[in-house]
Scaffold this motif. Structure first.
Motif, PDB file in Angstrom:
ATOM      1  N   LEU A 130       0.835  -1.206   0.000  1.00  0.00           N
ATOM      2  CA  LEU A 130       0.000   0.000   0.000  1.00  0.00           C
ATOM      3  C   LEU A 130       0.869   1.256   0.000  1.00  0.00           C
ATOM      4  O   LEU A 130       0.653   2.170  -0.808  1.00  0.00           O
ATOM      5  N   ARG A 131       1.864   1.288   0.880  1.00  0.00           N
ATOM      6  CA  ARG A 131       2.751   2.458   0.931  1.00  0.00           C
ATOM      7  C   ARG A 131       3.498   2.641  -0.378  1.00  0.00           C
ATOM      8  O   ARG A 131       3.690   3.763  -0.842  1.00  0.00           O
ATOM      9  N   ASN A 132       3.936   1.537  -0.972  1.00  0.00           N
ATOM     10  CA  ASN A 132       4.685   1.603  -2.222  1.00  0.00           C
ATOM     11  C   ASN A 132       3.821   2.191  -3.347  1.00  0.00           C
ATOM     12  O   ASN A 132       4.275   3.051  -4.106  1.00  0.00           O
ATOM     13  N   MET A 133       2.579   1.739  -3.438  1.00  0.00           N
ATOM     14  CA  MET A 133       1.700   2.283  -4.478  1.00  0.00           C
ATOM     15  C   MET A 133       1.390   3.760  -4.235  1.00  0.00           C
ATOM     16  O   MET A 133       1.314   4.543  -5.191  1.00  0.00           O
ATOM     17  N   ALA A 134       1.212   4.152  -2.973  1.00  0.00           N
ATOM     18  CA  ALA A 134       0.942   5.560  -2.673  1.00  0.00           C
ATOM     19  C   ALA A 134       2.137   6.428  -3.053  1.00  0.00           C
ATOM     20  O   ALA A 134       1.983   7.493  -3.679  1.00  0.00           O
ATOM     21  N   TYR A 135       3.321   5.966  -2.712  1.00  0.00           N
ATOM     22  CA  TYR A 135       4.542   6.708  -3.051  1.00  0.00           C
ATOM     23  C   TYR A 135       4.671   6.871  -4.564  1.00  0.00           C
ATOM     24  O   TYR A 135       4.900   7.971  -5.062  1.00  0.00           O
ATOM     25  N   HIS A 136       4.507   5.771  -5.300  1.00  0.00           N
ATOM     26  CA  HIS A 136       4.700   5.829  -6.742  1.00  0.00           C
ATOM     27  C   HIS A 136       3.560   6.568  -7.451  1.00  0.00           C
ATOM     28  O   HIS A 136       3.771   7.133  -8.528  1.00  0.00           O
ATOM     29  N   SER A 137       2.391   6.603  -6.863  1.00  0.00           N
ATOM     30  CA  SER A 137       1.321   7.446  -7.406  1.00  0.00           C
ATOM     31  C   SER A 137       1.753   8.902  -7.366  1.00  0.00           C
ATOM     32  O   SER A 137       1.526   9.657  -8.320  1.00  0.00           O
ATOM     33  N   GLY A 138       2.384   9.302  -6.282  1.00  0.00           N
ATOM     34  CA  GLY A 138       2.917  10.661  -6.180  1.00  0.00           C
ATOM     35  C   GLY A 138       3.990  10.932  -7.216  1.00  0.00           C
ATOM     36  O   GLY A 138       4.064  12.031  -7.774  1.00  0.00           O
ATOM     37  N   GLN A 139       4.809   9.918  -7.499  1.00  0.00           N
ATOM     38  CA  GLN A 139       5.833  10.066  -8.527  1.00  0.00           C
ATOM     39  C   GLN A 139       5.191  10.274  -9.909  1.00  0.00           C
ATOM     40  O   GLN A 139       5.666  11.081 -10.697  1.00  0.00           O
TER      41      GLN A 139
END
Length: 159
Positions: A130-139
């Motif tokens: 979940l954290r990984n997808m949230a981070y990469h969504s920001g990217q």
């Protein structure tokens, strides 16, 4: 609602949000790698999705008790080359991990898992995808801004 059910729901919602961000990214910019003075390690939007798919599937495997080193899927990244493939592959990987979470016994949260980055407790690892997808969504949002798209494309599932 149990923690695992809540995180399964949030994992699916984040994947759906990220899929939305990919769908509104200019198709000509999906493979654009921003090169800025002094930048290091920049990646394309599709590379961001590929990593998220790999993490989702790895987390599912770890919680199922599978060895990541022995997994052929972990050695060959998915072939993500367009928006439709990116969205479909991302969603499928998130739904697979969410299914694992929904069937997870609470004792799994106290277990130590052998991850390529070291030993990780289940209660810390459960939120990694979940954290990984949230981070990469920001990217991906940053890539949109760098190519001139100033609109924040709010995913429908955020309302």
């Amino acid at each position: 609602m149990q923690v695992t059910e809540y995180l399964a729901n949030q994992t699916e919602r984040m994947a759906e949000s990220m899929a939305h961000f990919i769908s509104v990214t200019d198709p000509e910019k999906l493979n654009w790698k921003p090169e800025l003075p002094g930048s290091a390690g920049t990646r394309t939007a599709l590379q961001q999705v590929t990593e998220c798919v790999e993490v989702n599937l790895s987390m599912a495997k770890l919680f199922r008790g599978e060895d990541l080193a022995a997994s052929p899927a972990n050695r060959t990244p998915p072939d993500i080359h367009d928006s439709e493939t990116a969205r479909h592959t991302l969603l499928q990987s998130a739904y697979e991990f969410a299914s694992v979470l929904r069937n997870l016994d609470d004792s799994a949260l106290d277990k130590i898992y052998h991850h390529p980055r070291g030993e990780i407790l289940g209660h810390n690892m459960i939120i990694m995808a979940l954290r990984n997808m949230a981070y990469h969504s920001g990217q991906i949002n940053m890539i949109q801004m760098l190519y001139g798209d100033a609109e924040f494309h709010v995913p429908p599932n955020w309302r």
